[in-house]
Design a protein around this motif. Structure first.
Motif, PDB file in Angstrom:
ATOM      1  N   ARG A  38      24.092  97.039  37.561  1.00  0.00           N
ATOM      2  CA  ARG A  38      23.444  95.890  36.937  1.00  0.00           C
ATOM      3  C   ARG A  38      24.410  94.707  36.794  1.00  0.00           C
ATOM      4  O   ARG A  38      24.058  93.561  37.053  1.00  0.00           O
TER       5      ARG A  38
ATOM      6  N   MET B  68      16.383  94.976  39.064  1.00  0.00           N
ATOM      7  CA  MET B  68      17.227  95.160  37.893  1.00  0.00           C
ATOM      8  C   MET B  68      16.411  95.403  36.630  1.00  0.00           C
ATOM      9  O   MET B  68      16.882  96.017  35.682  1.00  0.00           O
TER      10      MET B  68
ATOM     11  N   SER C 207      17.362  98.325  34.207  1.00  0.00           N
ATOM     12  CA  SER C 207      17.551  98.145  32.767  1.00  0.00           C
ATOM     13  C   SER C 207      16.699  99.108  31.967  1.00  0.00           C
ATOM     14  O   SER C 207      17.128  99.631  30.941  1.00  0.00           O
TER      15      SER C 207
END
Length: 426
Positions: free
Chosen positions: A51, A75, A79
Motif C-alpha cells: 500500500r 488499494m 486497505s
RNA sequence: GGAGAGAUGGCUGAGUGGUCGAAAGCGAUCGCCUGCUAAGCGAUUGUACGCCGUAAAGGUGUACCGCGGGUUCAAAUCCCGCUCUCUCCGCCA
C-alpha cells in the motif's frame, strides 16, 4: 512480566519453574497464539508495504494528471484486508498479553524448592529473646490494658481490621515511623519520597498487583484509582516509561505511606490485634539497580531492614522464601521475622525482594549503558523498613514489664520527647 | 464546577493531505584541525516489533508526531472521543 522471546525460546524451563512455584501451566495456548501473532504480522506488514509503495505512485500520477483509478480501486481492497487483519491481530495480542501478564516471575536459582512456608530456610537468627518472670501478654491485651489501642472503637468507626491508636500508642507509632525514616535517610543513603496514596490502573499493573490481584485491593468508586497496598507501587512508578542514566544507578528511595489491603481470603486469620489490618503504616525502601549488582543490593536492603530491629534490640530471624512462598513478581525474597513473646512466635515484619526486570519490563524502566550505548531494563527491588504497626506490636510484646507498663526502647526516646515508659493504668 | 489555549524527536521549535521518521537550532557522540582552551569543519545522533543473517555485526520491513477511533488509495496534517498541561473565574486545606 517475562520476556515473550524468552518464553518462546525456553518454554520447557518456564513450565518447570512455574511448577516449582506450585502452578501447573499448559504452554501450548501461549505458543499457538505467539505463532499466530507473528504470522498475521508478516501478512499485514507485507500488505502495508504494498500500500505504501502504490500510494506513493498514485500521488505521483495525480501530480502528472494521469489516471490512477485502477490502482486506487485495488488499494481500497488492500486497505480493507489490512483492516480485518489488524482487527484479528489486535485480538490475538490482547489474548497473548492477558496470558503473559498473569505469569509470575521465575525464581532465582538460589531460591530453594519448597511447597509451603514451612520450607523457608532460616538464613540468620539475631538477638536474645527476653525472659519474663510472668506470662508475657499478647499485644492486644497490652494495648487495651494501657488504653493505647482501641480495637472496638476502630471497628465502630470503620469496621473489622481497623484500629484506633490513642495517646502514647499513637505517638509510639509516629515515633517508630520517624525513627525508621531518619535511619534510612541519614545512615543508609536513601532519598525520602512522599507519594500519592492512590494510583491508577497503569501503576498497579506495572508493579504486578494488576491484573491478577484486583480482589486484594481497595478501588475508589468515582474514579478508576486504587488505594495503595504498599508505597512500592507509587515509588516504583516514579520512573515508569523513563530512561535512566547508568551513572545515576543505583537509586535508593524510602517512603512512608499508609497501606490498604482488602485481605481477601484471610478471614479467620489473625483476627485479633494489629497483625493483619485493612490499613497500616509502613516505611518502604525501593531501589533501582543495574542488573549486575541487584543481588548485592538485595543483601544490603535486607541488612538495612534488619538494622531497624537491631537498633530497637528486638530479636528476629531472616528466612529466604522458598519457591512456593515467593510472591508473584519476585525472583527472590527475604522475610525478616520479629520475635513476638506474647504469641511465642516469629512474625513477618519486613519482606525484601528482588524483582529483577519483571517490574521494569511492565513499567518500561530502562537505562542506557555507557559502554555500548544500548538500552537495558533496570532491576527493581523493595523491602519494608519496616511495617510500623507490627513494629509497635514487637515493641509492646518484647518490652512489657511485670507491672503492665511498657518500656520505650532507647532508640525511640528521642522521638518520644524523652518519654521512657508507657505507664500502667491504676 | 465554568471559559479558553496547548500537547511534534534528548531539548527548543517548524510543519494544514502524498516528496515527512519529520526542517532549523541547541545538546550529545565520533573524526579532522588547532601549542592549550575556545572557535571552526565534517559525519553520526530515537524506540518497539517482525523477517533474513552473524561469533559479534549487519541488512530489511512495519509501526510510532499525547492516547483511542474515523474519513481517504494515502493522515503529524481532516473529523470524533478521551487524557494530561497551562491561563482566567468559582470553590477549597
Amino acid at each position: 512480566m517475562l520476556d515473550i522471546k524468552f518464553i518462546r525460546q525456553n518454554t520447557e524451563l518456564v513450565r518447570k519453574k512455574m511448577l516449582e512455584r506450585g502452578q501447573e501451566m499448559d504452554m501450548s495456548p501461549f505458543l499457538n497464539l505467539d505463532t499466530r501473532r507473528r504470522d498475521i504480522l508478516q501478512d499485514v506488514e507485507k500488505l502495508r508495504n504494498d500500500r505504501n509503495t502504490v500510494s506513493k505512485d498514485i500521488g505521483e500520477k495525480k501530480k502528472k494528471k494521469e489516471d490512477a483509478s485502477e490502482q486506487i480501486a485495488r488499494m481500497g481492497e488492500v486497505s480493507a484486508r489490512i483492516k480485518s487483519l489488524d482487527d484479528e491481530l489486535k485480538k490475538v495480542e490482547e489474548e497473548l498479553n492477558a496470558m503473559i501478564m498473569v505469569i509470575p516471575n521465575i525464581p532465582h536459582e538460589s531460591v530453594e524448592y519448597g511447597t509451603s512456608s514451612e520450607d523457608n530456610p532460616v538464613i540468620r537468627v539475631w538477638g536474645e529473646k527476653p525472659r519474663f518472670s510472668f506470662a508475657p501478654k499478647p499485644h492486644w491485651d497490652i494495648g487495651e490494658d494501657l488504653k493505647i489501642l482501641d480495637f472496638e472503637r476502630g471497628a465502630k468507626i470503620t469496621g473489622a481490621r481497623f484500629t484506633l491508636y490513642m495517646g502514647l500508642g499513637a505517638m509510639l507509632e509516629r515515633a517508630i515511623i520517624n525513627f525508621m525514616l531518619d535511619l534510612h535517610i541519614f545512615d543508609h543513603g536513601y532519598t525520602e519520597v512522599l507519594a500519592p496514596f492512590m494510583v491508577n490502573r497503569e501503576s498497579m499493573t506495572a508493579t504486578g498487583q494488576l491484573p491478577k490481584f484486583e480482589a486484594d485491593l481497595f478501588r475508589v468508586d468515582q474514579v478508576d484509582y486504587f488505594l495503595i497496598p504498599t508505597a512500592e507501587v507509587p515509588v516504583t512508578n516514579i520512573h515508569r516509561d523513563e530512561i535512566l542514566s547508568e551513572k545515576d544507578l543505583p537509586i535508593y528511595y524510602v517512603s512512608y505511606s499508609p497501606c490498604f489491603r482488602a485481605e481477601a481470603g484471610s478471614y479467620g486469620k489473625d483476627t485479633r490485634g494489629l497483625i493483619r489490618q485493612h490499613q497500616f503504616n509502613k516505611v518502604e525502601m525501593v531501589k533501582f539497580s543495574r542488573p549486575e549488582t541487584s543481588y548485592d543490593e538485595l543483601e544490603k536492603l535486607t541488612a538495612n531492614a534488619e538494622e531497624v530491629l537491631q537498633r530497637l534490640n528486638i530479636p528476629y530471624r531472616t528466612v529466604s522464601l522458598c519457591t512456593a512462598d515467593l510472591g508473584f513478581s519476585s525472583a527472590k525474597t527475604y522475610d525478616v521475622e520479629a520475635w513476638l513473646p506474647g504469641q511465642d512466635a516469629y512474625r513477618e515484619i519486613s519482606s525484601c525482594s528482588n524483582f529483577e526486570d519483571f517490574q521494569s519490563r511492565r513499567a518500561a524502566i530502562r537505562f542506557r549503558r555507557e559502554e555500548t550505548g544500548k538500552l537495558d531494563f533496570v532491576h527493581t527491588l523493595n523491602g519494608s523498613g519496616l511495617a510500623a504497626g507490627r513494629t509497635v506490636v514487637a515493641v509492646l510484646e518484647n518490652y512489657q514489664q511485670a507491672d503492665g507498663s511498657v518500656v520505650i526502647p532507647e532508640a525511640l526516646r528521642l522521638y518520644m520527647k524523652g518519654i521512657d515508659r508507657i505507664p500502667a493504668i491504676g
